[in-house]
Design an enzyme around this catalytic site. Structure first.
Site, PDB file in Angstrom:
ATOM      1  N   ARG A  88       0.870  -1.183   0.000  1.00 18.82           N
ATOM      2  CA  ARG A  88       0.000   0.000   0.000  1.00 18.82           C
ATOM      3  C   ARG A  88       0.897   1.220   0.000  1.00 18.82           C
ATOM      4  O   ARG A  88       1.637   1.451   0.956  1.00 18.82           O
ATOM      5  CB  ARG A  88      -0.945   0.022   1.194  1.00 18.82           C
ATOM      6  CG  ARG A  88      -2.000  -1.069   1.155  1.00 18.82           C
ATOM      7  CD  ARG A  88      -3.178  -0.764   2.052  1.00 18.82           C
ATOM      8  NE  ARG A  88      -4.017   0.298   1.515  1.00 18.82           N
ATOM      9  CZ  ARG A  88      -5.007   0.877   2.208  1.00 18.82           C
ATOM     10  NH1 ARG A  88      -5.256   0.498   3.448  1.00 18.82           N
ATOM     11  NH2 ARG A  88      -5.741   1.830   1.669  1.00 18.82           N
TER      12      ARG A  88
ATOM     13  N   ASP B 289      -2.148   8.782   7.441  1.00 23.08           N
ATOM     14  CA  ASP B 289      -1.358   7.751   6.783  1.00 23.08           C
ATOM     15  C   ASP B 289       0.007   8.264   6.344  1.00 23.08           C
ATOM     16  O   ASP B 289       0.931   7.476   6.181  1.00 23.08           O
ATOM     17  CB  ASP B 289      -2.127   7.201   5.574  1.00 23.08           C
ATOM     18  CG  ASP B 289      -3.250   6.284   6.012  1.00 23.08           C
ATOM     19  OD1 ASP B 289      -3.055   5.059   5.991  1.00 23.08           O
ATOM     20  OD2 ASP B 289      -4.319   6.790   6.393  1.00 23.08           O
TER      21      ASP B 289
ATOM     22  N   ASN C 149      -4.954  11.461   4.789  1.00 19.95           N
ATOM     23  CA  ASN C 149      -5.770  10.573   5.613  1.00 19.95           C
ATOM     24  C   ASN C 149      -6.927  10.064   4.766  1.00 19.95           C
ATOM     25  O   ASN C 149      -7.083  10.441   3.600  1.00 19.95           O
ATOM     26  CB  ASN C 149      -6.290  11.319   6.851  1.00 19.95           C
ATOM     27  CG  ASN C 149      -6.895  10.376   7.877  1.00 19.95           C
ATOM     28  OD1 ASN C 149      -6.291   9.357   8.234  1.00 19.95           O
ATOM     29  ND2 ASN C 149      -8.086  10.685   8.356  1.00 19.95           N
ATOM     30  N   LYS C 150      -7.736   9.200   5.331  1.00 24.59           N
ATOM     31  CA  LYS C 150      -8.839   8.580   4.608  1.00 24.59           C
ATOM     32  C   LYS C 150      -9.698   9.634   3.909  1.00 24.59           C
ATOM     33  O   LYS C 150      -9.963  10.700   4.468  1.00 24.59           O
ATOM     34  CB  LYS C 150      -9.684   7.756   5.572  1.00 24.59           C
ATOM     35  CG  LYS C 150     -10.743   6.910   4.922  1.00 24.59           C
ATOM     36  CD  LYS C 150     -10.168   6.012   3.841  1.00 24.59           C
ATOM     37  CE  LYS C 150      -9.111   5.064   4.359  1.00 24.59           C
ATOM     38  NZ  LYS C 150      -8.497   4.243   3.295  1.00 24.59           N
TER      39      LYS C 150
ATOM     40  N   GLN D  73     -15.377   1.927   7.455  1.00 22.53           N
ATOM     41  CA  GLN D  73     -14.490   1.680   8.596  1.00 22.53           C
ATOM     42  C   GLN D  73     -15.005   2.332   9.874  1.00 22.53           C
ATOM     43  O   GLN D  73     -14.763   1.845  10.971  1.00 22.53           O
ATOM     44  CB  GLN D  73     -13.075   2.190   8.293  1.00 22.53           C
ATOM     45  CG  GLN D  73     -12.374   1.447   7.177  1.00 22.53           C
ATOM     46  CD  GLN D  73     -12.525   2.152   5.843  1.00 22.53           C
ATOM     47  OE1 GLN D  73     -13.623   2.541   5.456  1.00 22.53           O
ATOM     48  NE2 GLN D  73     -11.436   2.308   5.121  1.00 22.53           N
TER      49      GLN D  73
END
Length: 343
Positions: free
Chosen positions: A89, A235, A245-246, A194
């Site tokens: 990833r 992240d 981030n997400k 999530q």
């Protein structure tokens, strides 16, 4: 329950990963004894969250060594297998940092590699607990203690996303333990819910009052004055404080800026990538089109439609009120940059 939760656990012969695609309805583990299974688990989000992926990658070096011994691989073939884990990833920098750290002991053999991977895992738990205390202290000082706080969070940043305890959710847990938390608004979060599946599940284990809301509801909840602060994970954090981030995070940050409330990012220093100067240099992973064109395997968009499905977005550092790490809180929006303070 989540205090003892370990999303990534070494069994002595391989990795046991809590399958986060099965939660909250089933708690099952995926046993990992080879590189193919580990790479697949990382890419399918069986294990997810930058620190948890980092811990899995650290042990992935041992998985590659053990598989190489079974299969008669050369040292170069084992290194190539490790590289596959490292690149599974691309946005989450912890994966690369932790693999690279463990690889410094590669030539010492399996025991040394396992010792280093265990150290990575232990240090993350300790960092998370320190983060929780620093973040709670900062919020109570800045927002006040006259009443319990209402906190919004995005994605999952708890024990499931780390080696244990949690980053942003660790701050929330600390506020709850101190009696200073009223309620949590948990965004449901794309691409695999999530927030509604994982964050809500962890909040239930802790007995923390919460609402699950659609990602698109977050800005309105903030602007109506129903939130005192937002706390998210990361992240990858660039040297200038830009934060990946997400996907959906930047909308939360913009709403916080308009409402004049704190927007905090909680992440260990392993998530700070000082070699990345700013957010424009962060590689954003694009996931499969089907995740936005289908629902439960049924096509919902016209056959001619294309899907745009970035897994992350980048929040400019000017919108980040504070960056909480295990070393304290940097007030990024006022000029305290990771590149200056965390070298």
């Amino acid at each position: 329950m989540s205090q003892e939760l370990r999303a990534v656990e070494w069994t002595g012969t391989g990795l046991a990963l809590i399958d986060q695609t099965a939660l909250p309805h089933r708690t099952v583990t995926v046993d990992v004894h080879d590189v193919d299974t580990l790479v697949d688990a990382i890419q399918r989000l069986v294990v997810r969250g930058a620190p948890a992926i980092g811990a899995a990658g650290a042990y992935g070096v041992a998985i590659a060594l053990m598989e190489g011994e079974r299969e008669g691989w050369t040292a170069d073939e084992i290194r190539k297998a490790v590289a596959r884990v490292r690149e599974a990833r691309p946005t989450a920098v912890n994966l690369m940092v932790c693999v690279d750290r463990v690889m410094t002991r590669f030539d010492e053999g399996l025991d040394a590699v396992l010792a280093e991977a265990a150290a990575v895992q232990h240090e993350d738990v300790e960092a998370n607990r320190a983060m929780g205390a620093f973040g709670a202290d900062w919020l109570l000082e800045r927002v006040g203690t006259d009443r319990p706080l209402r906190i919004l969070t995005h994605c999952n940043t708890g024990a499931l996303a780390t080696a244990g305890w949690g980053t942003a959710l660790g701050v929330i847990r600390e506020l709850h333990a101190r009696g200073h938390l009223e309620v949590v608004y948990a965004d449901e979060t794309r691409p695999l819910l999530q927030g509604s599946r994982l964050t809500a599940w962890e909040l239930v284990q802790e007995g923390i009052p919460h609402f699950v809301q659609a990602d698109g509801a977050a800005a309105g909840t903030i602007l109506r004055g129903e939130v005192d602060a937002a706390i998210v994970g990361a992240d990858r954090i660039a040297a200038n404080g830009d934060t990946a981030n997400k996907v959906g995070t930047v909308g939360v940050a913009l709403a916080c800026a308009d409402a004049g409330i704190p927007f905090l990012v909680a992440a260990p220093t392993t998530t700070v990538d000082l070699s990345t100067p700013d957010g424009a240099a962060i590689h954003i992973e694009l996931r499969g089109e089907d995740e936005v064109l289908e629902w439960a395997g049924v096509r919902t968009a016209p056959a001619e439609s294309r899907g745009h499905n970035p897994a992350f977005d980048v929040t400019p550092g000017r919108l980040v009120t504070g960056l909480v790490t295990e070393r304290g809180v940097l007030e990024v929006s006022t000029g305290e940059l990771p590149g200056d303070r965390l070298r």
